[in-house]
Design an enzyme around this catalytic site. Structure first.
Site, PDB file in Angstrom:
ATOM      1  CE1 TYR A  92       0.355   1.694   4.609  1.00 10.66           C
ATOM      2  CE2 TYR A  92       0.408  -0.172   4.410  1.00 10.66           C
ATOM      3  CZ  TYR A  92       0.630   0.757   5.534  1.00 10.66           C
ATOM      4  OH  TYR A  92       1.093   1.385   6.656  1.00 10.66           O
ATOM      5  CG  ASP A 262      -2.638   0.312  13.991  1.00  6.39           C
ATOM      6  OD1 ASP A 262      -4.125  -0.025  14.048  1.00  6.39           O
ATOM      7  OD2 ASP A 262      -1.874   0.245  12.495  1.00  6.39           O
TER       8      ASP A 262
END
Length: 309
Positions: A92, A262
């Site tokens: 990505y 995260d």
């Protein structure tokens, strides 16, 4: 939180090749993925006080090899990383508008889609674990039969004493329908001891009006410990049947909000493993997330990670 003498943490999910902007039209290659980011940060925060591993599948190509080498060099257990000679890692690219980001993905042939195809490998990965961490993305990339294999492995691990933490982390493009999303997340919640959702995702999937509504819904689903993230807003936490709201300190010099959730998960779970209360763990998660977003990319450079005390 973890009653085992030797703490073993295993995160389950997809790691991808990350191309992060560093200015001037240039990109830095790294490796990232929601549960991988959490596991990697936990390994740095805990500094050997827990054995932190990552369960996934990668290819046999040079980039996949480099990923495994980096994982081991950074102190993570790579024994649950499987290999698929027919596939490679997804990729990505991050596009920034100020500090806000958007993503462009190439993941259709990701080897991680087969991470739960081997029940015996999952059983070995989870054996002796005190904490297993997964996300909605982990579930979304799996074929339906493999999701059931993962759920069965989680059930066995919990029966053996493991706790499961779950971040629903909703990514619409990975799902075929909202019915599939809701049914799968409800199944996951039935195995969840600690839920770490983002409020924007919960509002999108379930129509929750407030973080307190999210807490109430998750509690009714049987989740005993919940910390609802809300961007720069307060964190709403449920523990021992009590709800608390902890404000999030303002962060200066934000450069890239990639990986904020995260990072919070890593700080929160690390603090809980060290015996801190959920409220103290929220503060640890907020502080660490605030540091992550002051740097480019989803993971904080290792030199900036201070061990958690």
């Amino acid at each position: 939180m973890c009653e085992r003498d030797v703490m073993k943490v295993i995160a389950v999910g997809e790691a991808m090749v990350e191309l992060a902007p560093v200015g001037g039209g240039h990109y830095r290659r790294g490796f990232a993925g929601d549960t991988f980011n959490t596991a990697w940060h936990m390994a740095q925060l805990l500094q050997g006080r827990a054995k932190v591993g990552f369960a996934t599948r990668v290819g046999t190509d040079g980039i996949s090899n480099a990923f495994v080498v980096e994982v081991m060099a950074d102190g993570l257990d790579a024994s649950a990383i499987g290999r698929d000679p027919q596939r490679n890692m997804g990729l990505y690219l991050i596009e920034l508008n100020g500090a806000e980001r958007s993503f462009h993905y190439w993941r259709d042939t990701s080897a991680a889609r087969g991470l739960a195809s081997d029940a015996d490998a999952l059983a070995r990965a989870f054996a002796g674990a005190g904490l297993i961490h997964l996300s909605g993305i982990t579930l979304a990339i799996l074929p339906p039969d493999d999701r059931e294999t993962l759920f069965a492995a989680l059930a066995r691990a919990r029966a053996d004493g493991a706790k499961v933490s779950f971040d629903p982390n909703f990514r619409p493009r990975l799902w075929s329908s909202m019915d599939e999303v809701r049914q799968t997340l409800l199944r996951a919640l039935s195995f969840t001891d600690i839920a770490l959702p983002g409020f924007d995702d919960e509002a999108a999937v379930w129509g929750d009006a407030t973080p307190r509504a999210t807490v109430a819904r998750l509690a009714s689903a049987g989740v005993a410990e919940v910390a609802v993230k809300d961007g720069a807003g307060p964190v709403t936490v449920l523990s021992d049947g009590r709800i608390g709201v902890l404000p999030t300190a303002r962060v200066q010099d934000i450069r890239d909000t990639t990986g904020a959730g995260d990072g919070f998960n890593a700080g929160y779970l690390s603090a809980r493993l060290l015996g801190q209360t959920p409220e103290m763990a929220v503060i640890a998660g907020q502080r660490f997330s605030g540091e992550v977003i002051r740097h480019f990319g989803a993971r904080l450079p290792k030199a900036f990670v201070a061990p958690l005390t």
